[in-house]
Scaffold this active site. Sequence first.
Site, PDB file in Angstrom:
ATOM      1  N   ASP A  61       3.543   1.165   5.320  1.00  0.00           N
ATOM      2  CA  ASP A  61       4.285   0.875   4.210  1.00  0.00           C
ATOM      3  C   ASP A  61       5.961   1.273   4.690  1.00  0.00           C
ATOM      4  OD1 ASP A  61       2.192   0.180   2.625  1.00  0.00           O
ATOM      5  OD2 ASP A  61       2.857   1.253   0.883  1.00  0.00           O
ATOM      6  N   HIS A 207       3.712   5.687   6.284  1.00  0.00           N
ATOM      7  CA  HIS A 207       4.683   4.893   6.156  1.00  0.00           C
ATOM      8  C   HIS A 207       5.278   4.930   7.728  1.00  0.00           C
ATOM      9  CE1 HIS A 207       3.956   6.211   2.235  1.00  0.00           C
ATOM     10  NE2 HIS A 207       4.931   5.146   1.713  1.00  0.00           N
TER      11      HIS A 207
END
Length: 265
Positions: A61, A207
């Site tokens: 993400d 991430h």
Amino acid sequence: MPANRKPGLARTVLKSGCVALPALAAVHAAPVISTLGPLRNRLMPGLSGQGRADHVALTFDDGPDPLSTPFFLRVLDEYRIRATFFVLGSMANRAPELLREMAAAGHEIGIHGWQHRPLLLRGPRATYQDFARARDRVAEITGQMPRLFRPPYGVMSTSAHLAVRRLGLTPVLWTCWGEDWTRRATPRSVHQTVTADLRGGGTILLHDSDCTSAPGAWRSALGALPMLLDTCERRGLQVGPLRDHAPVTSTHACEARRPVRAVRA
């Protein structure tokens, strides 16, 4: 209407409003229950990203980030692994060449919204416009229509569900994460946190940017990535993007192939 009846009517309207507003807020926030991981994994396998038992979906993400994403791409290329990146439209807009490179390398691109903001604080119009703006910009850059969506913070709202349906997107969360966004995270802690809940058919959340995390937090995920890939190999699990995880059964899938349409403000 006689004047002496107006105060009573006003009280009735006010009382109705006091009841209706909390009810509307409850409807808007009802999907927040999906943030409860164990409950979601058990009752909402599709939303959790559960797929075939011999496969693990690897997702990232918050990118694309020129300062960090290329390091993740390098490791994935060394392992000949492709992943799913849920990108922010605002980040893609700043680094279109990087996003184009990611798509050309075979990575799957989903959207994470235009801005990383809580959906519970947004109404239907703002939610739809945010998603549509991100979807259309990513499609414009990559030449491919995104079909997957992950909400910021993993929190959906009723407005979000309605918006993704209109836009032909399928929401996907995760079954395990590394808590790699915190200042205290280390490669070892990320690996241990992920593997504690890692099962065949699961979806991993990491991430590739710290744009919404502690400064430099991406380094903990990057350091953990080779260890995670090695662990999956030892367990006999294939690793890849969500498109290889399981067939998309959502009715949104067919809609996702439609050409991009401009979104009016």
